[in-house]
Design an enzyme around this catalytic site. Structure first.
Site, PDB file in Angstrom:
ATOM      1  N   GLN A   1       0.796  -1.225   0.000  1.00 56.77           N
ATOM      2  CA  GLN A   1       0.000   0.000   0.000  1.00 56.77           C
ATOM      3  C   GLN A   1       0.834   1.283   0.000  1.00 56.77           C
ATOM      4  O   GLN A   1       0.384   2.298  -0.563  1.00 56.77           O
ATOM      5  CB  GLN A   1      -0.981  -0.019   1.169  1.00 56.77           C
ATOM      6  CG  GLN A   1      -2.021  -1.127   1.057  1.00 56.77           C
ATOM      7  CD  GLN A   1      -3.051  -1.093   2.168  1.00 56.77           C
ATOM      8  OE1 GLN A   1      -3.354  -0.052   2.740  1.00 56.77           O
ATOM      9  NE2 GLN A   1      -3.598  -2.264   2.496  1.00 56.77           N
TER      10      GLN A   1
ATOM     11  N   VAL B   1     -12.642 -14.127   9.982  1.00 61.39           N
ATOM     12  CA  VAL B   1     -12.926 -14.360  11.395  1.00 61.39           C
ATOM     13  C   VAL B   1     -14.275 -13.743  11.733  1.00 61.39           C
ATOM     14  O   VAL B   1     -14.555 -12.593  11.387  1.00 61.39           O
ATOM     15  CB  VAL B   1     -11.823 -13.768  12.288  1.00 61.39           C
ATOM     16  CG1 VAL B   1     -12.201 -13.852  13.762  1.00 61.39           C
ATOM     17  CG2 VAL B   1     -10.497 -14.481  12.036  1.00 61.39           C
TER      18      VAL B   1
ATOM     19  N   CYS C   1      -1.126   6.138   7.649  1.00 62.27           N
ATOM     20  CA  CYS C   1      -0.206   7.060   6.982  1.00 62.27           C
ATOM     21  C   CYS C   1      -0.777   8.473   6.931  1.00 62.27           C
ATOM     22  O   CYS C   1      -1.284   8.922   5.896  1.00 62.27           O
ATOM     23  CB  CYS C   1       0.133   6.581   5.573  1.00 62.27           C
ATOM     24  SG  CYS C   1       1.540   7.494   4.879  1.00 62.27           S
TER      25      CYS C   1
ATOM     26  N   ASP D   1      -2.168  -1.424  12.198  1.00 62.69           N
ATOM     27  CA  ASP D   1      -3.134  -0.325  12.252  1.00 62.69           C
ATOM     28  C   ASP D   1      -4.239  -0.527  13.276  1.00 62.69           C
ATOM     29  O   ASP D   1      -4.909   0.432  13.665  1.00 62.69           O
ATOM     30  CB  ASP D   1      -3.774  -0.131  10.872  1.00 62.69           C
ATOM     31  CG  ASP D   1      -2.784   0.319   9.815  1.00 62.69           C
ATOM     32  OD1 ASP D   1      -1.698   0.811  10.190  1.00 62.69           O
ATOM     33  OD2 ASP D   1      -3.094   0.193   8.614  1.00 62.69           O
TER      34      ASP D   1
ATOM     35  N   LYS E   1       0.215   5.115  12.320  1.00 61.82           N
ATOM     36  CA  LYS E   1      -0.205   3.871  11.669  1.00 61.82           C
ATOM     37  C   LYS E   1       0.417   3.815  10.278  1.00 61.82           C
ATOM     38  O   LYS E   1      -0.174   4.258   9.300  1.00 61.82           O
ATOM     39  CB  LYS E   1      -1.726   3.788  11.621  1.00 61.82           C
ATOM     40  CG  LYS E   1      -2.389   3.750  12.996  1.00 61.82           C
ATOM     41  CD  LYS E   1      -3.891   3.607  12.884  1.00 61.82           C
ATOM     42  CE  LYS E   1      -4.553   3.649  14.250  1.00 61.82           C
ATOM     43  NZ  LYS E   1      -4.163   2.550  15.148  1.00 61.82           N
ATOM     44  N   THR E   2       1.621   3.266  10.207  1.00 63.07           N
ATOM     45  CA  THR E   2       2.355   3.188   8.945  1.00 63.07           C
ATOM     46  C   THR E   2       2.950   1.794   8.774  1.00 63.07           C
ATOM     47  O   THR E   2       3.091   1.034   9.734  1.00 63.07           O
ATOM     48  CB  THR E   2       3.502   4.218   8.904  1.00 63.07           C
ATOM     49  OG1 THR E   2       4.484   3.871   9.903  1.00 63.07           O
ATOM     50  CG2 THR E   2       2.999   5.631   9.177  1.00 63.07           C
ATOM     51  N   ALA E   3       3.325   1.474   7.539  1.00 64.26           N
ATOM     52  CA  ALA E   3       3.995   0.197   7.286  1.00 64.26           C
ATOM     53  C   ALA E   3       5.334   0.139   8.019  1.00 64.26           C
ATOM     54  O   ALA E   3       5.769  -0.932   8.459  1.00 64.26           O
ATOM     55  CB  ALA E   3       4.194   0.000   5.786  1.00 64.26           C
ATOM     56  N   ALA E   4       5.978   1.298   8.152  1.00 64.81           N
ATOM     57  CA  ALA E   4       7.248   1.345   8.875  1.00 64.81           C
ATOM     58  C   ALA E   4       7.057   0.978  10.342  1.00 64.81           C
ATOM     59  O   ALA E   4       7.920   0.333  10.952  1.00 64.81           O
ATOM     60  CB  ALA E   4       7.861   2.736   8.759  1.00 64.81           C
TER      61      ALA E   4
ATOM     62  N   CYS F   1       7.288   8.418   7.840  1.00 63.74           N
ATOM     63  CA  CYS F   1       6.429   8.956   6.797  1.00 63.74           C
ATOM     64  C   CYS F   1       7.290   9.673   5.771  1.00 63.74           C
ATOM     65  O   CYS F   1       7.721  10.808   6.000  1.00 63.74           O
ATOM     66  CB  CYS F   1       5.406   9.920   7.399  1.00 63.74           C
ATOM     67  SG  CYS F   1       4.199  10.540   6.215  1.00 63.74           S
TER      68      CYS F   1
END
Length: 557
Positions: free
Chosen positions: A187, A222, A305, A442, A450-453, A485
């Site tokens: 993403q 779920v 992000c 997230d 809230k980031t992929a990093a 970011c």
């Protein structure tokens, strides 16, 4: 699109897309029954989008949304009535087809009989054995319980990275990842797609290709959590038990949270880089616009992000500058929040670009309504004295970031805080009430970006603490709130914001190499050339480059 024939007059399939409508019309379908709620997936077209195309093709569409794993008796009755009245042949679809088959089975079992329903579903590739009691006319009862040492809910970046990091520590662990999606997305690359830098195809791979060897994948949703029983319930009422549970399903994009938005996304100049199929439309709009007004919005926090809304804006403005159109385009940044960026040290560099591009900053402006055909947007404007007013703005291009929340099945679970996010200790990422439950990504309520990093740094922490929990040892790994970011301020330069809890600056590189508080060509190279392979070949493989857990006992407040 793969259609399975359940009975004469009814086919079922997974998610359909706009390009499938002509094929369905050519095949003679008269009715389409939609059982997937809008906003369930990031690459999912809305019902309204599909309905408009279906009507043009002479197909009737009926919206009967059912939350995954929670088919109620009322849902079954509604399906029975709609199916009986529908012109045949009909197609019923959801994410995977499971809900559609479940609705058909429960509604038709009284007439067809249990054996016929189970056999028809099995022939089409669907297992309804978990519904045997309901299909037979009784109440729901769980069947055999499958058990795993570690159950991971969610196969996004956080889930796959955690699974790989666990195996790197103990290759004999019995791990299952549960996720119904067949596609895995990178993403962070969608900003570059929306700027014409990346092709969308480079941000996508099959889920099967990223599941770590040795990890089992259950392609299901779920339905419920039973932490007091160390158990979760999947769609079809299938129970799974665990020694340790890791929760990381990401968040939900609430497109319906803005009135009229779903009716115009992907057309009339309305777009968003937060959806795989819309990011290319962003670039189309940017590359074609020569004059007029472009509005970029940011909803209330938290969002994934938080810099992405203005990344899209800066890249668009830079293109218009290079093309000689910038002076003929008014750019508005309408941010629900009160500041340009939450960590003040990065604001001066960003303000230089705001001034260079002539961007109009509008704080306290929350997008509430869109009329795409009229090219108008409405905002709730919060004044300093606490009063609110409504502002109507015309646009030629509107880049929208939707409000965001935890997924519905998470918010309805016993794992969340009052705001609906999974409640964890922000340092160990262990649940505050259930000692064998961890969460990351997230979905957690930790006060990090809230980031992929962030997920890249959290995964090794969770992996190490899970291994310790399984061994009955004290947890040592600590997450410091790191998030990053890469703010794309122009093509070829990035302001690389890296920070932790409380806005503490946490640069990964010496300032002579990358000064995160200034626009950097090296940071652009990192974003364009290095981070994609780092994601696919390092992070998802459990190789913890610049992500080793902190074992310090000192927690910064």
């Amino acid at each position: 699109m793969k259609i399975e024939q359940i009975e004469a007059g009814l086919g079922v399939s997974g998610q359909i897309f706009p390009q499938d409508i002509p094929e369905l019309a050519a095949a003679g379908y008269k009715t389409i029954l939609c059982h997937r709620p809008d906003g369930e997936g990031t690459d999912q077209p809305t019902f309204n989008e599909l309905q408009a195309l279906a009507r043009q093709a002479g197909i009737e569409m009926v919206y009967l949304p059912v939350e995954s794993g929670k088919v109620s008796d009322e849902d079954v009755q509604a399906f029975a009535q709609a199916y009986a009245a529908a012109a045949k042949p009909a197609l019923a679809y959801c994410r995977s087809g499971m809900r559609a088959v479940t609705l058909w089975g429960l509604s038709q079992a009284p007439q067809l009989g249990l054996t016929t329903v189970l056999s028809a579903a099995k022939s089409a590739g669907y297992d309804l054995s978990g519904l045997t009691y309901r299909l037979a006319g009784g109440s729901m009862a769980p069947g055999n319980v499958s058990h795993y040492q570690v159950v991971i809910v969610g196969a996004g970046s956080a889930g796959i990275a955690t699974a790989s990091s666990l195996l790197a520590r103990d290759s004999k662990l019995d791990i299952v990842v549960i996720d119904p999606a067949e596609i895995h997305y990178y993403q962070p690359g969608w900003t570059m797609v929306g700027a014409g830098v990346f092709k969308p195809e480079v941000t996508v791979r099959t889920m099967a290709s990223v599941i770590p060897p040795g990890v089992k994948w259950i392609k299901a949703a779920v339905a419920a959590f039973e932490p007091s029983q160390n158990r979760i319930l999947l769609e079809g009422c299938r129970p799974i038990s665990y020694d340790v549970l890791v929760v990381c399903p990401g968040l939900k994009l609430n497109w319906h949270g803005i009135e009229g938005l779903v009716d115009t996304l992907g057309e009339n100049g309305v777009t968003s880089n937060y959806r795989y199929d819309l990011a290319p439309y962003t670039w189309q709009l940017v590359s074609q616009l020569q004059r007029g007004r472009a509005i970029f919005t940011q909803p209330p926090m938290p969002i994934k992000c938080a810099g992405a809304p203005q990344k899209a804006m800066y890249m668009a403005a830079d293109h218009w500058r290079r093309a000689g159109h910038l002076r003929d385009i008014r750019i508005d940044f309408c941010n629900t929040g009160p500041v340009l960026f939450g960590v003040k040290e990065y604001v001066p560099a960003l303000m230089e670009y705001v001034e260079r591009y002539g961007i109009h900053l509008n704080f306290g402006h929350k997008l509430t309504k869109v009329d795409g055909e009229a090219k108008r947007a409405w905002f709730d404007v919060a004044a300093a004295d606490g009063t609110h007013s409504t502002l109507e703005m015309e646009f030629d291009m509107l880049h929208v970031v939707p409000p965001q929340q935890a997924p519905d099945f998470i918010r309805a679970s016993p794992l969340v805080d009052a705001a609906g996010w999974v409640e964890v200790d922000q340092y160990t990422l262990r649940h505050k009430q259930h000692a064998n439950v961890f969460a990351l990504g997230d979905v957690v309520n930790a006060p990090n970006a809230k980031t992929a990093a962030a997920a890249r740094k959290q995964a090794p922490v969770v992996a190490e603490n899970v291994v310790a929990a399984l061994a009955g040892q004290e947890m040592q790994a600590i997450y410091d709130g790191y998030g990053a970011c890469p703010l794309t301020v122009e093509r070829g330069k990035i302001v690389l914001a890296e920070f932790g809890y409380g806005g503490k600056l946490l640069p990964s590189f010496p300032s002579w190499f990358i000064n995160g508080q200034r626009p950097s060509r090296m940071a652009w190279w990192l974003k364009e050339r290095l981070l994609p392979p780092v994601y696919w070949k390092i992070m998802l493989k459990g190789r913890e480059w610049l992500a080793s857990p902190d074992h310090s006992t000192q927690k910064d407040d």
